[in-house]
Write a protein that holds these residues in place. Structure first.
Motif, short mmCIF file in Angstrom:
data_model
loop_
_atom_site.label_atom_id
_atom_site.label_comp_id
_atom_site.label_asym_id
_atom_site.label_seq_id
_atom_site.Cartn_x
_atom_site.Cartn_y
_atom_site.Cartn_z
N ASP A 107 43.83 41.99 29.91
CA ASP A 107 42.95 42.67 31.08
C ASP A 107 42.68 42.51 32.70
OD1 ASP A 107 42.18 43.86 28.89
OD2 ASP A 107 40.75 42.56 28.52
N TYR A 108 43.57 41.29 32.68
CA TYR A 108 43.61 40.08 33.97
C TYR A 108 44.90 40.30 34.76
CZ TYR A 108 40.89 36.12 32.00
OH TYR A 108 40.00 35.94 32.10
N LEU A 109 45.47 41.73 33.63
CA LEU A 109 46.77 41.90 35.05
C LEU A 109 46.76 42.82 34.95
CD1 LEU A 109 49.38 39.99 32.94
CD2 LEU A 109 48.17 39.19 34.47
N ALA A 110 45.86 44.21 34.50
CA ALA A 110 45.71 45.09 34.63
C ALA A 110 44.45 46.21 36.17
CB ALA A 110 44.80 46.30 33.60
N GLY A 111 45.04 46.08 36.79
CA GLY A 111 45.06 46.23 38.05
C GLY A 111 44.17 45.27 38.90
N PRO A 112 42.84 45.43 39.95
CA PRO A 112 42.70 44.77 41.32
C PRO A 112 42.85 43.28 40.44
CG PRO A 112 41.19 46.68 41.27
CD PRO A 112 42.42 46.37 40.22
N MET A 113 42.56 42.23 40.84
CA MET A 113 41.24 40.91 40.17
C MET A 113 40.35 40.39 40.75
SD MET A 113 44.21 39.04 39.05
CE MET A 113 44.20 38.26 38.10
N PRO A 114 39.08 40.50 40.71
CA PRO A 114 37.58 40.16 41.29
C PRO A 114 38.08 38.37 40.78
CG PRO A 114 36.89 40.97 39.36
CD PRO A 114 39.03 41.89 39.61
N LEU A 115 37.17 38.00 41.90
CA LEU A 115 37.01 36.49 41.60
C LEU A 115 36.91 35.91 40.17
CD1 LEU A 115 37.61 34.45 43.30
CD2 LEU A 115 34.88 33.57 44.11
N SER A 116 36.05 36.45 39.71
CA SER A 116 35.78 36.20 38.15
C SER A 116 37.47 35.91 37.26
CB SER A 116 34.72 36.39 37.58
OG SER A 116 35.49 37.66 37.35
N GLU A 117 37.86 36.95 37.22
CA GLU A 117 38.96 37.06 36.39
C GLU A 117 40.55 36.45 38.00
OE1 GLU A 117 40.86 41.22 36.35
OE2 GLU A 117 38.55 41.76 35.36
N ILE A 118 39.78 36.01 38.85
CA ILE A 118 41.41 35.01 39.26
C ILE A 118 40.73 33.51 38.99
CG2 ILE A 118 41.77 33.64 41.34
CD1 ILE A 118 42.44 36.76 42.66
N TYR A 119 39.91 33.12 38.83
CA TYR A 119 39.15 31.54 38.23
C TYR A 119 39.91 31.35 36.22
CZ TYR A 119 36.30 30.33 42.19
OH TYR A 119 35.63 29.86 43.36
N GLY A 120 39.68 32.93 35.91
CA GLY A 120 39.70 32.94 34.24
C GLY A 120 41.13 33.18 34.19
#
Length: 166
Positions: A107-120
């Motif tokens: 899920d992290y590698l699909a599409g644009p990354m919001p800040l929460s996903e970068i932290y995740g």
């Protein structure tokens, strides 16, 4: 260089470097997880509201906070049992939870990354390093020595093996 056979002035065993680094990376991973939760809370709250409205069920958004808090307490307890109590069972539970956390990696590698996903994603990377540190030689020996010297007897480091049988 074996530091973990010695004790501090208070009698507590000295942790090997790998366990100290495990502490830093594991707790750092938890901190990054908290940042991911805080920055992604609005989105998760909106998704929960949409799903509950669709299903016709009412689940309060505080459920997200309670669930995250319970998970964080579980992770802190596991850290305590590995780092302070030298538990191999807790070590393997941490490994199992890490493997389960890898399910969401796609899920992290699909599409644009919001800040929460970068932290995740940063949290998962720190978690991976922490888990890897548990399998270094000094950490494995230190955890095995919690069983009353079983590791020392396996490796021949015990002085009792040199004594004549009684």
């Amino acid at each position: 260089m074996r530091h973990f056979g010695h004790a501090t002035a208070r009698g507590a065993p000295v942790k090997p470097q790998s366990i100290k680094l495990f502490d830093y990376f594991y707790l750092g991973s938890m901190f990054l997880g908290v940042l991911a939760f805080i920055t992604g809370y609005r989105t998760a709250k909106a998704e929960l509201a949409a799903q509950t409205a669709e299903a016709g069920v009412s689940i309060p958004p505080e459920t997200l906070i309670a669930g995250y808090a319970l998970g964080a307490l579980l992770c802190l307890a596991l850290w305590f049992f590995v780092s302070a109590q030298r538990s191999n069972i807790a070590k393997w539970l941490i490994v199992a939870l890490f493997l389960v956390s890898l399910i969401s990696l796609g899920d992290y590698l699909a599409g644009p990354m919001p800040l929460s996903e970068i932290y995740g994603l940063a949290s998962i990377i720190a978690y991976a390093v922490a888990v890897g540190l548990l399998f270094r030689g000094d950490a494995a020996r230190w955890l095995d020595e919690s069983k009353g010297g079983a590791a020392a007897k396996r490796t021949g480091d015990s002085a009792s093996e040199d004594a004549p049988p009684v």
